[in-house]
Design a protein around this motif. Sequence first.
Motif, PDB file in Angstrom:
ATOM      1  N   GLY A 112      30.762  41.072  43.239  1.00 63.30           N
ATOM      2  CA  GLY A 112      30.578  42.506  43.003  1.00 63.30           C
ATOM      3  C   GLY A 112      31.918  43.080  42.581  1.00 63.30           C
ATOM      4  N   ASP A 113      32.209  44.290  43.042  1.00 68.81           N
ATOM      5  CA  ASP A 113      33.466  44.941  42.689  1.00 68.81           C
ATOM      6  C   ASP A 113      34.641  44.454  43.522  1.00 68.81           C
ATOM      7  OD1 ASP A 113      32.159  46.455  40.776  1.00 68.81           O
ATOM      8  OD2 ASP A 113      31.783  48.118  42.152  1.00 68.81           O
ATOM      9  N   THR A 114      34.361  43.700  44.577  1.00 68.31           N
ATOM     10  CA  THR A 114      35.426  43.197  45.446  1.00 68.31           C
ATOM     11  C   THR A 114      35.322  41.677  45.544  1.00 68.31           C
ATOM     12  OG1 THR A 114      34.107  43.275  47.481  1.00 68.31           O
ATOM     13  CG2 THR A 114      35.248  45.323  46.826  1.00 68.31           C
ATOM     14  N   LYS A 115      36.195  41.089  46.320  1.00 67.53           N
ATOM     15  CA  LYS A 115      36.202  39.636  46.527  1.00 67.53           C
ATOM     16  C   LYS A 115      35.392  39.238  47.773  1.00 67.53           C
ATOM     17  CE  LYS A 115      39.168  38.673  43.239  1.00 67.53           C
ATOM     18  NZ  LYS A 115      38.822  37.928  42.073  1.00 67.53           N
ATOM     19  N   SER A 169      28.346  35.840  38.722  1.00 66.04           N
ATOM     20  CA  SER A 169      27.422  36.787  38.099  1.00 66.04           C
ATOM     21  C   SER A 169      25.986  36.454  38.501  1.00 66.04           C
ATOM     22  CB  SER A 169      27.537  36.721  36.569  1.00 66.04           C
ATOM     23  OG  SER A 169      27.066  35.463  36.099  1.00 66.04           O
TER      24      SER A 169
END
Length: 157
Positions: free
Chosen positions: A87-90, A123
């Motif tokens: 996502g937007d983070t790890k 993804s």
Amino acid sequence: MSLASPTPGITDGAAFRIGIAAARFNPELVDGLLERLEASLRTARVKAGNITVVRVPGSHEVPWAAHALAAKGGFDVVIALGVLIAGDTKHHEMVGESVSHALQRVAIDTRVPMINGVIVANSLAQARARCVGKINRGAEFAAAALEMAALKRSLSR
């Protein structure tokens, strides 16, 4: 994961008992992975009654369930299933690493082989390819489970 998986070594799983701990998060993907895994186990003659599936909320809970299955006894191998997508983070990487380490610890502590079938993808397309698409990771996890179950039995004699 590499696309160069080893050739399956064991094809007859009739004698084996297999535990599966599967996450409910990302249900389309995990359920697809589970369906492919179970189909491959059935092809290898593992009896339906010798497969126990437990479901947990997400991938982070999978090692606990895998440990519970192994500690219950009677399983030749336990397979852990889940899907983690970037996502937007790890966060997906952190959970994936934590799960991997925990499953190794469970295997060593319980002396029951653990198959790490938790997909960590960058993804949704990568995850789909591995769970319900052209890359059949479910079959690969089944083959690894059968081989490790056979090895566990041979080393236990």
